[in-house]
Design an enzyme around this catalytic site. Structure first.
Site, PDB file in Angstrom:
ATOM      1  N   ASP A 100       0.869  -1.229   0.080  1.00 10.77           N
ATOM      2  CA  ASP A 100      -0.147   0.181  -0.024  1.00 10.77           C
ATOM      3  C   ASP A 100       0.820   1.147  -0.017  1.00 10.77           C
ATOM      4  O   ASP A 100       1.753   1.478   0.915  1.00 10.77           O
ATOM      5  CB  ASP A 100      -0.929  -0.061   1.211  1.00 10.77           C
ATOM      6  CG  ASP A 100      -1.956   0.778   1.082  1.00 10.77           C
ATOM      7  OD1 ASP A 100      -2.295   1.777   0.636  1.00 10.77           O
ATOM      8  OD2 ASP A 100      -3.263   0.166   1.682  1.00 10.77           O
ATOM      9  N   ASP A 201      -2.694   4.620  -2.658  1.00 12.79           N
ATOM     10  CA  ASP A 201      -3.948   5.365  -1.768  1.00 12.79           C
ATOM     11  C   ASP A 201      -4.274   6.754  -2.387  1.00 12.79           C
ATOM     12  O   ASP A 201      -3.346   7.279  -2.630  1.00 12.79           O
ATOM     13  CB  ASP A 201      -3.321   5.628  -0.379  1.00 12.79           C
ATOM     14  CG  ASP A 201      -4.133   5.999   0.834  1.00 12.79           C
ATOM     15  OD1 ASP A 201      -4.975   5.364   1.104  1.00 12.79           O
ATOM     16  OD2 ASP A 201      -3.911   7.236   1.227  1.00 12.79           O
ATOM     17  N   GLU A 243      -6.504   3.927  -5.754  1.00 14.71           N
ATOM     18  CA  GLU A 243      -7.737   4.496  -5.237  1.00 14.71           C
ATOM     19  C   GLU A 243      -8.005   5.629  -5.668  1.00 14.71           C
ATOM     20  O   GLU A 243      -7.290   6.819  -5.607  1.00 14.71           O
ATOM     21  CB  GLU A 243      -7.640   4.403  -3.655  1.00 14.71           C
ATOM     22  CG  GLU A 243      -8.851   4.556  -2.859  1.00 14.71           C
ATOM     23  CD  GLU A 243      -8.619   5.215  -1.629  1.00 14.71           C
ATOM     24  OE1 GLU A 243      -9.516   4.976  -0.680  1.00 14.71           O
ATOM     25  OE2 GLU A 243      -7.695   5.796  -1.095  1.00 14.71           O
ATOM     26  N   HIS A 317     -11.386  -1.784   4.358  1.00 10.09           N
ATOM     27  CA  HIS A 317     -10.897  -1.302   5.476  1.00 10.09           C
ATOM     28  C   HIS A 317     -11.677   0.011   6.018  1.00 10.09           C
ATOM     29  O   HIS A 317     -11.816   0.333   6.778  1.00 10.09           O
ATOM     30  CB  HIS A 317      -9.433  -1.279   5.928  1.00 10.09           C
ATOM     31  CG  HIS A 317      -8.811  -0.304   5.195  1.00 10.09           C
ATOM     32  ND1 HIS A 317      -8.720  -0.374   3.787  1.00 10.09           N
ATOM     33  CD2 HIS A 317      -8.225   0.952   5.268  1.00 10.09           C
ATOM     34  CE1 HIS A 317      -7.979   0.692   3.053  1.00 10.09           C
ATOM     35  NE2 HIS A 317      -7.658   1.562   4.207  1.00 10.09           N
ATOM     36  N   ASP A 318     -12.137   0.656   4.756  1.00  4.85           N
ATOM     37  CA  ASP A 318     -12.965   2.004   5.028  1.00  4.85           C
ATOM     38  C   ASP A 318     -14.355   1.658   4.768  1.00  4.85           C
ATOM     39  O   ASP A 318     -15.164   2.701   5.038  1.00  4.85           O
ATOM     40  CB  ASP A 318     -12.519   2.789   3.846  1.00  4.85           C
ATOM     41  CG  ASP A 318     -10.956   3.028   3.941  1.00  4.85           C
ATOM     42  OD1 ASP A 318     -10.474   3.339   4.974  1.00  4.85           O
ATOM     43  OD2 ASP A 318     -10.364   3.315   2.943  1.00  4.85           O
TER      44      ASP A 318
HETATM   45  C1  GLC Z   1      -7.599   5.964   2.023  1.00  5.68           C
HETATM   46  C2  GLC Z   1      -7.517   4.935   2.935  1.00  5.68           C
HETATM   47  C3  GLC Z   1      -7.896   5.392   4.275  1.00  5.68           C
HETATM   48  C4  GLC Z   1      -7.305   6.338   4.664  1.00  5.68           C
HETATM   49  C5  GLC Z   1      -6.978   7.825   3.788  1.00  5.68           C
HETATM   50  C6  GLC Z   1      -6.009   8.702   4.144  1.00  5.68           C
HETATM   51  O1  GLC Z   1      -8.759   6.264   1.702  1.00  5.68           O
HETATM   52  O2  GLC Z   1      -7.988   3.806   2.533  1.00  5.68           O
HETATM   53  O3  GLC Z   1      -7.933   4.180   5.220  1.00  5.68           O
HETATM   54  O4  GLC Z   1      -7.638   7.019   5.893  1.00  5.68           O
HETATM   55  O5  GLC Z   1      -6.877   7.182   2.384  1.00  5.68           O
HETATM   56  O6  GLC Z   1      -4.642   7.913   3.931  1.00  5.68           O
END
Ligand code: GLC
Ligand code: CA
Length: 547
Positions: A100, A201, A243, A317-318
């Site tokens: 990640d 991310d 993402e 995880h979100d």
């Molecule tokens: C992404 C991650 C999340 C995190 C955010 C800031 O959305 O998946 O868990 O809090 O980025 O890094």
């Protein structure tokens, strides 16, 4: 038809949130040796890659998404030796490790930021985004995703720095070539360790223009990704997934188009935004609209085919647990979890399984904010209290959407702390672990686990899943989500009853074979042509039909 496909087009990825996966030393925190001890389980499930949430050094304001050293392992998780061992042993089992990469921001304890804060002249100053006050105030109204303003005042230099997430997560300045070069060196460090790829991310934010209020999809975003690709990914057999919360289908084509040389694919979130009020926050709940869900999937399946690549996921995880969110985590937990799995895994793209999804783990409701751990949840609670929301309403939002729902420890068995730790778990284990756990799933041949295992196998050995086209059956009841996949002479029909009620479905195809189903007693004999089936609650099946 493509002749040789990259490995990740027939792969299923398993996401590990290391803090909650398996503790090996009794400190209540999952760790890398714990993951190593469970590789046999993952091999048995059949996955080809692990997306490992951040394991780098971090003060853990945002559980590892605030990195203070990209080239060191957080001591809670183990050592660099452990990490190298994980990469090596996983590879021996045919499993690649996807790291990640958090490239939009660092921790405020990263030495770049510690330096940058010292003075305006510091060589690291420009690694971050700074702006002068306007009339003694923040440069503009830009908000942080974790609540409040995205600008934090720095007294020493009388400037503001940008943090799109928490104050402890200052945003990197991607316009700075030196910073970008450092980032590419760091990525190469991990490539040399033998990882199989990267999850990037909030990558859609790196092209931001905060003074113009632009965050997602900034003007130079794709230039940066092309540069990154040239500098580190090109000619290597890596899987990369960005993402991209802001991505439309057109954007996804840019990120993942075969000739674009950017990423393998992106995570888009359109299908997961359906149960929130339009134009509001995820906490503003709305019921699931199934017609809308179909439309969104159809759009992504049809429009990205051939000109990009989809990722397929319900969970991470979100996100809250899908069986609690859109299935039924009470009476129909098992069958609704299987239906959701079948519906997703029969589509085109690369499926992701979030740890515990393969056994139908559920949300973990709280009754008081003291039970919450997540910074996003805690900040929102405070903010909404100040805005006059009732505690009850806020807790309802948290229980529906809070990120802690997915972060409770993995339930391995019915023993102390679900077999996750011998110590005190960092986040309470879901109370249902005596019923829902991996040992019980493995012992039951009709379990959710074996449905996932079978879906993974099907993808590996049936090109129709990675290459076939997609077509929705339009004249069904709203609650019935049915589609065809077709590749040359092979044609599969996927039928899912997305409901706890019986629903009728008219079968007009010549059925040749049952591929998979979620009720174990489904028989071909009942499947003649032109018959009307009474689909049971959450019933789902896939059949090969005459093309
Ligand atoms: C992404 C991650 C999340 C995190 C955010 C800031 O959305 O998946 O868990 O809090 O980025 O890094
Ligand atoms: Ca531990």
């Amino acid at each position: 038809m493509e002749k040789t496909q990259p490995w990740w087009k027939t792969a299923v990825v398993y996401q590990i949130y290391p803090r909650s996966f398996q503790d090996s030393n009794g400190d209540g925190i999952g760790d890398i040796p714990g993951i190593i001890s469970r590789l046999d389980y993952l091999q048995f499930l059949g996955i080809q890659a692990i997306w490992l949430c951040p394991v780098y050094q971090s003060p853990n304001t945002d559980n590892g998404y605030d990195i203070s050293n990209y080239e060191a392992i957080l001591s809670d998780f183990g050592t660099m030796k452990d990490m190298e061992k994980l990469i090596r042993l996983a590879k021996q089992k045919g499993i690649r490790i996807i790291m990640d990469l958090v490239l939009n921001h660092t921790s405020d304890q990263h030495h770049w930021f510690v330096e940058a804060q010292k003075s305006k002249e510091n060589p690291y100053r420009d690694y971050y985004v700074w702006a002068d006050p306007i009339n003694n105030h923040a440069p503009n109204q830009l908000g942080s995703i974790f609540g409040g303003r995205a600008w934090k005042y720095d007294r020493i230099t009388n400037q503001y720095y940008l943090h799109l997430f928490s104050e402890q997560q200052p945003d990197l300045n991607w316009e700075n070539q030196k910073m970008r070069t450092k980032i590419y060196q760091m990525i190469n460090f991990w490539i040399q360790k033998g990882v199989g790829g990267f999850r990037l991310d909030v990558i859609d934010l790196i092209g931001k223009k905060p003074l113009k209020m632009i965050t997602g999809n900034g003007p130079k975003l794709h230039n940066y990704l092309k540069e990154m690709n040239r500098s580190v990914f090109a000619e290597k057999d890596l899987m990369t997934v960005g993402e991209a919360g802001s991505a439309t289908v057109e954007d996804a084509k840019k990120y993942s188009g075969p000739d674009r040389n950017e990423l393998s694919m992106v995570f888009q979130f359109e299908h997961l935004a359906i149960d929130q009020q339009l134009g509001k926050e995820k906490w503003d709940l709305a019921p699931l609209n199934l017609e809308k869900l179909k439309q969104v999937f159809v759009k992504w399946q049809v429009e990205l085919a051939g000109s990009g690549w989809n990722s397929l996921f319900w969970n991470n995880h979100d996100q809250p647990r899908i069986v609690s969110r859109w299935g039924n985590d009470k009476q129909y937990r098992v069958v609704s979890a299987k239906m959701l799995a079948i519906l997703l895994h029969m589509m085109q793209g690369t499926p992701y399984i979030y740890q515990g999804e393969e056994i139908g783990m559920t949300n973990r409701p709280i009754t008081d904010i003291s039970e919450a751990d997540d910074i996003e949840t805690i900040n929102m609670y405070q903010q909404r209290l100040n805005e006059g929301y009732s505690k009850q309403a806020i807790l309802a939002s948290i229980n529906a959407k809070g990120r802690d729902n997915a972060r409770t420890p993995i339930q391995w068995n019915d023993e102390l702390n679900a077999g996750f730790t011998t110590g005190k778990p960092w986040l309470a284990v879901n109370q249902n672990y005596q019923v829902i756990n991996i040992a019980a799933e493995l012992a039951n041949e009709n379990s959710i686990f074996y449905t996932y295992q079978k879906l993974i196998k099907l993808r590996k050995s049936n090109p129709i899943l990675s290459q076939g086209n997609f077509k929705l059956l339009e004249d069904t009841k709203t609650e019935v989500f049915a589609y065809y996949r077709q590749l040359e002479n092979a044609k599969w029909l996927v039928v899912c009853n997305f409901s706890d009620q019986i629903n009728e479905f008219n079968l007009t195809d010549d059925v040749e074979k049952v591929i998979i189903s979620d009720y174990s007693d489904l028989s071909l004999a009942e499947m003649g042509k032109n018959i009307s089936l009474q689909l049971r609650p959450y019933e789902a099946f896939v059949v090969a039909v005459k093309a």
